[in-house]
Design a protein around this motif. Structure first.
Motif, mmCIF file in Angstrom:
data_model
loop_
_atom_site.group_PDB
_atom_site.id
_atom_site.type_symbol
_atom_site.label_atom_id
_atom_site.label_comp_id
_atom_site.label_asym_id
_atom_site.label_seq_id
_atom_site.Cartn_x
_atom_site.Cartn_y
_atom_site.Cartn_z
ATOM 1 N N GLY A 1 36.582 42.141 41.413
ATOM 2 C CA GLY A 1 37.435 41.657 40.331
ATOM 3 C C GLY A 1 36.739 41.694 38.985
ATOM 4 O O GLY A 1 35.570 42.099 38.867
ATOM 5 N N VAL A 2 37.468 41.287 37.950
ATOM 6 C CA VAL A 2 36.892 41.202 36.605
ATOM 7 C C VAL A 2 37.148 39.803 36.032
ATOM 8 O O VAL A 2 37.498 39.649 34.870
ATOM 9 C CB VAL A 2 37.424 42.299 35.647
ATOM 10 C CG1 VAL A 2 36.558 43.530 35.748
ATOM 11 C CG2 VAL A 2 38.872 42.651 35.927
ATOM 12 N N PHE B 1 52.118 46.088 46.993
ATOM 13 C CA PHE B 1 52.991 47.249 46.785
ATOM 14 C C PHE B 1 54.276 47.134 47.612
ATOM 15 O O PHE B 1 54.824 48.137 48.095
ATOM 16 C CB PHE B 1 52.260 48.559 47.100
ATOM 17 C CG PHE B 1 51.056 48.799 46.226
ATOM 18 C CD1 PHE B 1 51.190 49.013 44.863
ATOM 19 C CD2 PHE B 1 49.769 48.800 46.770
ATOM 20 C CE1 PHE B 1 50.085 49.231 44.060
ATOM 21 C CE2 PHE B 1 48.654 49.007 45.965
ATOM 22 C CZ PHE B 1 48.811 49.212 44.609
ATOM 23 N N ALA C 1 46.784 41.361 40.942
ATOM 24 C CA ALA C 1 45.518 41.904 40.429
ATOM 25 C C ALA C 1 45.161 43.200 41.145
ATOM 26 O O ALA C 1 44.718 44.176 40.527
ATOM 27 C CB ALA C 1 44.396 40.878 40.591
ATOM 28 N N GLU D 1 47.204 45.256 42.341
ATOM 29 C CA GLU D 1 48.144 46.290 41.886
ATOM 30 C C GLU D 1 47.875 46.705 40.445
ATOM 31 O O GLU D 1 48.650 47.448 39.850
ATOM 32 C CB GLU D 1 49.592 45.782 42.013
ATOM 33 C CG GLU D 1 50.064 45.665 43.447
ATOM 34 C CD GLU D 1 51.532 45.283 43.549
ATOM 35 O OE1 GLU D 1 52.238 45.280 42.516
ATOM 36 O OE2 GLU D 1 51.970 44.978 44.661
ATOM 37 N N GLY D 2 46.803 46.168 39.849
ATOM 38 C CA GLY D 2 46.460 46.548 38.484
ATOM 39 C C GLY D 2 47.227 45.772 37.434
ATOM 40 O O GLY D 2 47.342 46.202 36.292
ATOM 41 N N LYS D 3 47.768 44.610 37.818
ATOM 42 C CA LYS D 3 48.520 43.815 36.845
ATOM 43 C C LYS D 3 47.726 42.565 36.461
ATOM 44 O O LYS D 3 46.678 42.294 37.026
ATOM 45 C CB LYS D 3 49.855 43.386 37.472
ATOM 46 C CG LYS D 3 50.754 44.543 37.848
ATOM 47 C CD LYS D 3 51.944 44.027 38.611
ATOM 48 C CE LYS D 3 52.846 45.175 39.060
ATOM 49 N NZ LYS D 3 53.702 44.758 40.178
ATOM 50 N N ARG D 4 48.301 41.784 35.534
ATOM 51 C CA ARG D 4 47.717 40.488 35.245
ATOM 52 C C ARG D 4 47.863 39.605 36.479
ATOM 53 O O ARG D 4 48.865 39.698 37.189
ATOM 54 C CB ARG D 4 48.424 39.832 34.049
ATOM 55 C CG ARG D 4 48.016 40.440 32.720
ATOM 56 C CD ARG D 4 48.741 39.765 31.582
ATOM 57 N NE ARG D 4 50.136 40.167 31.547
ATOM 58 C CZ ARG D 4 51.128 39.399 31.123
ATOM 59 N NH1 ARG D 4 50.905 38.183 30.708
ATOM 60 N NH2 ARG D 4 52.365 39.852 31.107
ATOM 61 N N ALA D 5 46.872 38.741 36.704
ATOM 62 C CA ALA D 5 46.898 37.895 37.901
ATOM 63 C C ALA D 5 47.793 36.685 37.660
ATOM 64 O O ALA D 5 47.332 35.573 37.450
ATOM 65 C CB ALA D 5 45.484 37.466 38.264
ATOM 66 N N THR D 6 49.112 36.926 37.688
ATOM 67 C CA THR D 6 50.074 35.828 37.594
ATOM 68 C C THR D 6 50.710 35.669 38.976
ATOM 69 O O THR D 6 50.810 36.637 39.724
ATOM 70 C CB THR D 6 51.172 36.136 36.566
ATOM 71 O OG1 THR D 6 51.737 37.406 36.874
ATOM 72 C CG2 THR D 6 50.604 36.192 35.153
ATOM 73 N N CYS E 1 42.943 34.801 40.382
ATOM 74 C CA CYS E 1 42.902 35.863 41.387
ATOM 75 C C CYS E 1 42.753 35.302 42.799
ATOM 76 O O CYS E 1 43.001 36.005 43.770
ATOM 77 C CB CYS E 1 41.763 36.836 41.109
ATOM 78 S SG CYS E 1 42.007 37.772 39.614
#
Lengths: 424, 154
Positions: A167-168, A203, A182, A184-189, A173
């Motif tokens: 992670g970053v 997905f 996260a 899926e490359g999105k913001r972790a909401t 997350c």
């Protein structure tokens, strides 16, 4: 006293490589599962063992798996994810398992993937765990080379690919559905539930997310049976538990102990009691988002039900001890600063409420508090409580606040009356 | 413009995901690995490469605290400011770091040697207080040790 999860972990020494791990019985459980047991039998066994999720929620793991669609009509892609995003403040148990015996995690994940017939697995690891990243990468490579991962595992029809994702940052997350976003490359909401991830997760495919410690229990259940696993525990929750203690105790650390030992035994015997000159004032039993317990609760059993009955949660089982020289207002302010910072901003009560709480506490700590601030704080514990927010972050944040007001309310009032922090 | 080595690494990530935008976090990590931080130009270049808008890429880049949208020093110090380190005295360490480096959280020394940032729980609460410098974890850190510790990072 058996301690299956940590028996092969020797702090200070490198973890077992695949060959060494096999020589102490490693991967026998994968062999047994994929060649002798049906996926349903594995699910059944884990359900009977009463293994409860070690990430904090305490849900029966086998039961969680049973919601995944199975059989010929189920989607061909299914995912299995290890939540190794250990970021709950005060929690350091998964680090021990990740750095101490990465193959145990990988083995547990392969068996769990077999049980739900997943074909892709991820280890979602937090950025800061650099050593674990290196060790898991090596472990996965070794497991591929030996045929425990990849196509037709041990000659069976079962195939599985495994990847490490680092992670970053961001506490969010660790929340199951935010973790999926996260990945899926999105913001972790967080996502709305239902649909639950077991049906529509990563997905849009069926997905199981479990904590590292949960997966590490699985090979031992397969090898030794559900009855054995239950017999390890002093309570109705199966197995051992990694407990930890931090704060001003003589020997801070983490230990694998029977589920349901008392808090007194953990803090006084294993952690050596308080450092000289300090008295125990409060304990967060399972990480930053659990209610305070006090020295009156030392004899409660540390299992999911008993800690709930005492008004808190077992959570991650890693306690943070607050001593009598630490200001409870400053302590809770530090927690609320964390939660306000880590709120993902998705829903209004959390995004707006937590910074307000943080500022009120900062005012009180610095001698600028007013008596009506106590009412404001109480109001927030209700408005940010369960049912009013999208995920468990804000309700979790309110747990230490509401219990601090309950047990240490006088400390808050002294700050307000004396217009300063009496601990400084 | 993305460099060839960056493109190669991003292309590899694209083989592992079902659609392009799913690789955006990996792409940001790759660019940061190459350049130390992610500039506006890099955000735009990633957006073009992944068929996303620059705003969409930036919403992700600014969400995650370990993607740096401003230049950082040669070494990044992440000081744990969470609860166990609070109890064990991270504030004393922070005061000592401020004095020694003459910077506060979020700042970089004028010689570009250090950037100082707060970080949430580093997961070594039994050895608090803790900090990371680049990829290295330092635990049970005392004010007395700080000077020697920092000397290793030039």
């Amino acid at each position: 006293m058996e301690r299956p999860l940590t028996i092969n972990i020797h702090p200070g020494q490198p973890p077992l490589n695949l060959k060494e791990y096999e020589s102490v019985g490693g991967y026998a459980a994968v062999r047994k599962a994929v060649t002798n047991l049906t996926p349903q039998e594995v699910q059944q066994l884990v359900q009977e063992s009463n293994l409860k999720g070690r990430g904090g929620a305490g849900f029966n793991t086998g039961f969680k798996w049973s919601f995944v669609p199975m059989g010929p009509d189920a989607p061909t892609t299914k995912y299995l994810i290890a939540n190794a995003d250990e970021m709950e403040p005060g929690t350091f148990k998964d680090r021990l398992l990740l750095e101490g015996n990465p193959h145990q995690l990988i083995e547990g994940m392969i068996i769990a993937a077999y049980a739900i017939q997943a074909n892709i697995a991820y280890v979602f690891l937090r950025w800061a765990y650099k050593k674990a990243a290196e060790l898991i990468t090596k472990g996965i490579q070794e497991a591929y080379a030996k045929g425990y991962l990849g196509k037709n595992i041990l000659g069976s029809p079962f195939s599985l690919d495994m990847y490490l994702h680092t992670g970053v940052g961001r506490y969010m997350c660790g929340e199951e559905t935010a973790l999926l976003n996260a990945l899926e490359g999105k913001r972790a909401t967080p996502r709305a539930k239902p649909p639950f991830p077991q049906v529509s997760g990563l997905f849009g495919k069926p997905t199981i997310v479990n904590n590292v410690e949960t997966f590490c229990c699985v090979p031992h259940i397969i090898n030794n049976g559900a009855a054995w696993f239950k017999s390890l525990s002093y309570s109705e929750d199966g197995g051992t538990k990694l407990y930890g203690v931090s704060g001003k105790v003589k020997r801070p650390g983490a230990w694998e102990l029977p589920m349901g030992i008392t808090m007194r035994e953990l803090i006084e015997e294993h952690a050596g009691g308080m450092k000289n000159g300090y008295r125990l004032k409060g304990v967060l039993p399972g990480g930053a988002s659990t209610d305070f317990l006090t020295d009156k609760h030392l004899d409660i059993k540390l299992d999911f039900k008993s800690v709930s009955a005492a008004g808190s949660r077992l959570g991650t089982g890693t306690m943070i001890v607050m001593d009598d020289a630490t200001c409870p207002v400053g302590f809770v302010h530090n927690l609320q600063h964390f939660f306000a910072q880590e709120s993902c901003g998705w829903c209004t009560p959390c995004r707006e409420g937590l910074p307000w709480v943080e500022k009120i506490l900062w005012s009180i700590e610095n001698g600028n508090g007013r008596e009506e601030d106590m009412e404001l704080l109480q109001m927030h514990t209700r408005l940010l409580g369960p049912g009013n927010t999208f995920c468990a972050l804000a309700p979790g944040a309110m747990e230490p606040l509401q219990s601090a007001i309950k047990y240490f309310g006088d400390d808050f009032l002294t700050h307000i009356k004396e217009k300063k922090c009496p601990y400084q | 413009m993305l460099q060839e080595s960056e493109i190669l690494a991003i292309e590899h990530e694209l083989t592992l995901v079902p659609h392009k935008s799913a690789a955006v976090i990996e792409a940001l990590k790759i660019v940061q690995q190459h350049r130390g931080w992610v500039s506006d130009e890099a955000v735009a270049a990633i957006a073009t490469h992944l068929d996303m808008s620059p705003a969409a890429v930036d919403s992700i880049a600014t969400f995650y605290n370990l993607i740096f949208r401003k230049p950082v020093g040669r070494h990044v110090i992440l000081l744990c400011d969470s609860i166990s380190c609070y109890v064990m005295g991270y504030k004393t360490l922070y005061a000592a770091l401020q004095k020694q480096l003459n910077i506060r959280f979020g700042e970089t020394t004028p010689d570009q040697r250090f950037t100082l940032l707060p970080n949430a729980c580093l997961g070594c609460c039994d050895h608090a207080p803790a900090l990371m410098i680049d990829a290295n974890l330092h635990t049970d850190v005392t004010v007395e040790q700080l000077e020697t510790l920092l000397e290793k990072y030039v």
